[in-house]
Enzyme design. Structure first.
Site, PDB file in Angstrom:
ATOM      1  N   GLY A  21       0.776  -1.242   0.000  1.00  0.00           N
ATOM      2  CA  GLY A  21       0.000   0.000   0.000  1.00  0.00           C
ATOM      3  C   GLY A  21       0.805   1.287   0.000  1.00  0.00           C
ATOM      4  O   GLY A  21       1.685   1.503  -0.838  1.00  0.00           O
ATOM      5  N   TYR A 161      -8.926   3.165  16.357  1.00  0.00           N
ATOM      6  CA  TYR A 161      -8.091   3.641  15.243  1.00  0.00           C
ATOM      7  C   TYR A 161      -8.039   5.167  15.224  1.00  0.00           C
ATOM      8  O   TYR A 161      -6.971   5.770  15.106  1.00  0.00           O
ATOM      9  CB  TYR A 161      -8.651   3.085  13.933  1.00  0.00           C
ATOM     10  CG  TYR A 161      -7.887   3.469  12.680  1.00  0.00           C
ATOM     11  CD1 TYR A 161      -6.801   2.714  12.241  1.00  0.00           C
ATOM     12  CD2 TYR A 161      -8.263   4.582  11.921  1.00  0.00           C
ATOM     13  CE1 TYR A 161      -6.109   3.056  11.080  1.00  0.00           C
ATOM     14  CE2 TYR A 161      -7.585   4.931  10.771  1.00  0.00           C
ATOM     15  CZ  TYR A 161      -6.506   4.163  10.350  1.00  0.00           C
ATOM     16  OH  TYR A 161      -5.823   4.514   9.193  1.00  0.00           O
ATOM     17  N   TRP A 255     -15.882  19.435   3.401  1.00  0.00           N
ATOM     18  CA  TRP A 255     -17.357  19.422   3.315  1.00  0.00           C
ATOM     19  C   TRP A 255     -17.965  18.985   4.618  1.00  0.00           C
ATOM     20  O   TRP A 255     -17.490  18.069   5.257  1.00  0.00           O
ATOM     21  CB  TRP A 255     -17.815  18.475   2.202  1.00  0.00           C
ATOM     22  CG  TRP A 255     -17.719  19.096   0.845  1.00  0.00           C
ATOM     23  CD1 TRP A 255     -17.548  20.398   0.519  1.00  0.00           C
ATOM     24  CD2 TRP A 255     -17.780  18.384  -0.420  1.00  0.00           C
ATOM     25  NE1 TRP A 255     -17.494  20.569  -0.839  1.00  0.00           N
ATOM     26  CE2 TRP A 255     -17.643  19.351  -1.441  1.00  0.00           C
ATOM     27  CE3 TRP A 255     -17.931  17.044  -0.774  1.00  0.00           C
ATOM     28  CZ2 TRP A 255     -17.648  19.013  -2.803  1.00  0.00           C
ATOM     29  CZ3 TRP A 255     -17.951  16.717  -2.129  1.00  0.00           C
ATOM     30  CH2 TRP A 255     -17.809  17.697  -3.131  1.00  0.00           C
TER      31      TRP A 255
HETATM   32  P1  NAP Z   1      -1.588  -1.827   4.196  1.00  0.00           P
HETATM   33  O1  NAP Z   1      -1.549  -1.963   2.713  1.00  0.00           O
HETATM   34  O2  NAP Z   1      -2.276  -2.853   5.007  1.00  0.00           O
HETATM   35  O3  NAP Z   1      -0.066  -1.654   4.694  1.00  0.00           O
HETATM   36  C1  NAP Z   1       0.275  -1.642   6.059  1.00  0.00           C
HETATM   37  C2  NAP Z   1       1.563  -2.401   6.234  1.00  0.00           C
HETATM   38  O4  NAP Z   1       1.969  -2.337   7.629  1.00  0.00           O
HETATM   39  C3  NAP Z   1       1.422  -3.890   5.872  1.00  0.00           C
HETATM   40  O5  NAP Z   1       2.497  -4.321   5.091  1.00  0.00           O
HETATM   41  C4  NAP Z   1       1.435  -4.540   7.249  1.00  0.00           C
HETATM   42  O6  NAP Z   1       1.895  -5.876   7.238  1.00  0.00           O
HETATM   43  C5  NAP Z   1       2.396  -3.640   7.996  1.00  0.00           C
HETATM   44  N1  NAP Z   1       2.321  -3.863   9.438  1.00  0.00           N
HETATM   45  C6  NAP Z   1       1.211  -4.120  10.186  1.00  0.00           C
HETATM   46  N2  NAP Z   1       1.565  -4.315  11.463  1.00  0.00           N
HETATM   47  C7  NAP Z   1       2.912  -4.193  11.532  1.00  0.00           C
HETATM   48  C8  NAP Z   1       3.853  -4.303  12.574  1.00  0.00           C
HETATM   49  N3  NAP Z   1       3.479  -4.591  13.829  1.00  0.00           N
HETATM   50  N4  NAP Z   1       5.171  -4.124  12.292  1.00  0.00           N
HETATM   51  C9  NAP Z   1       5.564  -3.857  11.026  1.00  0.00           C
HETATM   52  N5  NAP Z   1       4.720  -3.724   9.990  1.00  0.00           N
HETATM   53  C10 NAP Z   1       3.410  -3.906  10.240  1.00  0.00           C
HETATM   54  O7  NAP Z   1      -2.257  -0.451   4.604  1.00  0.00           O
HETATM   55  P2  NAP Z   1      -2.110   1.036   3.998  1.00  0.00           P
HETATM   56  O8  NAP Z   1      -3.461   1.451   3.614  1.00  0.00           O
HETATM   57  O9  NAP Z   1      -0.983   1.144   3.039  1.00  0.00           O
HETATM   58  O10 NAP Z   1      -1.750   1.803   5.337  1.00  0.00           O
HETATM   59  C11 NAP Z   1      -0.491   2.450   5.552  1.00  0.00           C
HETATM   60  C12 NAP Z   1      -0.687   3.519   6.618  1.00  0.00           C
HETATM   61  O11 NAP Z   1      -1.585   4.514   6.121  1.00  0.00           O
HETATM   62  C13 NAP Z   1      -1.314   2.992   7.915  1.00  0.00           C
HETATM   63  O12 NAP Z   1      -0.729   3.634   9.012  1.00  0.00           O
HETATM   64  C14 NAP Z   1      -2.776   3.405   7.769  1.00  0.00           C
HETATM   65  O13 NAP Z   1      -3.410   3.539   9.021  1.00  0.00           O
HETATM   66  C15 NAP Z   1      -2.622   4.719   7.055  1.00  0.00           C
HETATM   67  N6  NAP Z   1      -3.818   5.191   6.345  1.00  0.00           N
HETATM   68  C16 NAP Z   1      -4.401   4.425   5.375  1.00  0.00           C
HETATM   69  C17 NAP Z   1      -5.528   4.908   4.722  1.00  0.00           C
HETATM   70  C18 NAP Z   1      -6.220   4.134   3.625  1.00  0.00           C
HETATM   71  O14 NAP Z   1      -7.341   4.531   3.233  1.00  0.00           O
HETATM   72  N7  NAP Z   1      -5.636   3.055   3.104  1.00  0.00           N
HETATM   73  C19 NAP Z   1      -6.044   6.164   5.057  1.00  0.00           C
HETATM   74  C20 NAP Z   1      -5.429   6.899   6.052  1.00  0.00           C
HETATM   75  C21 NAP Z   1      -4.316   6.405   6.686  1.00  0.00           C
HETATM   76  P3  NAP Z   1       0.807  -7.054   7.087  1.00  0.00           P
HETATM   77  O15 NAP Z   1       0.113  -6.832   5.779  1.00  0.00           O
HETATM   78  O16 NAP Z   1       1.646  -8.292   7.116  1.00  0.00           O
HETATM   79  O17 NAP Z   1      -0.127  -6.906   8.262  1.00  0.00           O
END
Ligand code: NAP
Length: 255
Positions: A21, A161, A255
């Site tokens: 991601g 969260y 919004w």
């Molecule tokens: P993602 O694709 O699930 O990527 C998150 C990554 O973090 C995954 O590779 C995951 O590994 C890894 N991870 C989880 N727990 C971990 C740990 N304890 N130690 C090391 N790595 C760990 O999600 P994403 O959407 O890219 O999210 C990235 C960041 O953006 C997060 O902080 C999320 O809260 C934030 N965010 C996302 C969105 C959205 O809409 N996607 C919006 C706002 C903020 P596994 O897959 O093996 O669990």
């Protein structure tokens, strides 16, 4: 006065959550801008994939399996990257998890797990990275928070969260103040809804089209939309920016 540089040439960086991601797109972007990137994620994740992709385009990267909730893992990860690429000066903390449960019945274990990864994990990452940067004379850190730090997402029951992400924004301001005089800038980027594995979970996947309609720019983000603002905050072009939270949400929260 010379125009400040957006280049990250010859810098050593780490990115947590780098195999998937948003973290993955950021790792690729930093390498594209010239940084050598230590890609950190959990064991068993697709670290080889992101490192191979960076190397195939001429970039420099290495992979490290580490759990951001373990202080010793993060200290070892930073030491490994410095041993390979030299003194650390850039870090992005994107590792995170998300799930949902109504507040009135959420088990405390579920609350604690999300706080542990999404807030304590960011703190422990900053601690390991900050200690290296303090030794090295400075650097820049960007933590990935969320627009959920400032809004409660309509339809999503995720008090844990949202609270963790608000904590990440305030953590960034606190570290920015503590480390400003020693050359480290700390900021956060708060994405809106972004197309990643995280938003494919059942409680979000079906709502993504509606979120796009609710966004002034008319779509949800792609991970690459988040990488540019992060790279800017890491670069010398942002040399007077610290302690801020940059919303990257296509205008969703206006919004
Ligand atoms: P993602 O694709 O699930 O990527 C998150 C990554 O973090 C995954 O590779 C995951 O590994 C890894 N991870 C989880 N727990 C971990 C740990 N304890 N130690 C090391 N790595 C760990 O999600 P994403 O959407 O890219 O999210 C990235 C960041 O953006 C997060 O902080 C999320 O809260 C934030 N965010 C996302 C969105 C959205 O809409 N996607 C919006 C706002 C903020 P596994 O897959 O093996 O669990």
């Amino acid at each position: 006065m010379a125009i400040p540089s957006f280049s990250l040439e010859k810098k050593t960086a780490v990115v947590t959550g780098a195999s998937s991601g948003i973290g993955r797109a950021i790792a690729l972007a930093l390498a594209g801008l010239g940084a050598s990137v230590g890609c950190i994620d959990l064991e068993g994740s697709d670290l080889d994939g992101v490192v191979n992709e960076i190397r195939s385009t001429g970039g420099s990267a290495t992979s490290i399996s580490a759990d951001v909730t373990r202080a010793d893992d993060m200290v070892a990860a930073v030491a490994f990257v410095e041993g390979k690429f030299g003194p650390l000066s850039l870090a992005v903390n994107a590792a995170g998890i998300a799930n949902a449960a109504p507040a009135e019945s959420m088990a405390v274990e579920q609350w604690k797990k999300v706080l542990d990864v999404d807030l304590t994990g960011v703190f422990l990452s900053c601690q390991a990275e900050g200690n290296a940067m303090l030794r090295n004379g400075g650097g820049a850190i960007v933590n990935i928070a969320s627009m959920s730090a400032t809004i409660a997402n309509r339809g999503l029951v995720q008090a844990h969260y949202n609270a963790a992400k608000a904590g990440v924004v305030q953590l960034g301001k606190s570290l920015a103040w503590e480390w400003a005089s020693r050359g480290i800038r700390v900021n956060s980027v708060s994405p809106g809804y972004t197309n990643t594995p995280m938003t494919k979970r059942p409680e979000q996947a079906s709502a993504m089209a509606g979120y796009a309609n609710d966004t002034p720019l008319g779509r949800n983000a792609e991970p690459e939309d988040i990488a540019g603002p992060v790279a800017f905050l890491l670069s010398d072009a942002a040399s007077f920016v610290t302690g801020t939270d940059l919303l990257v949400d296509g205008g969703f929260v206006i919004w």
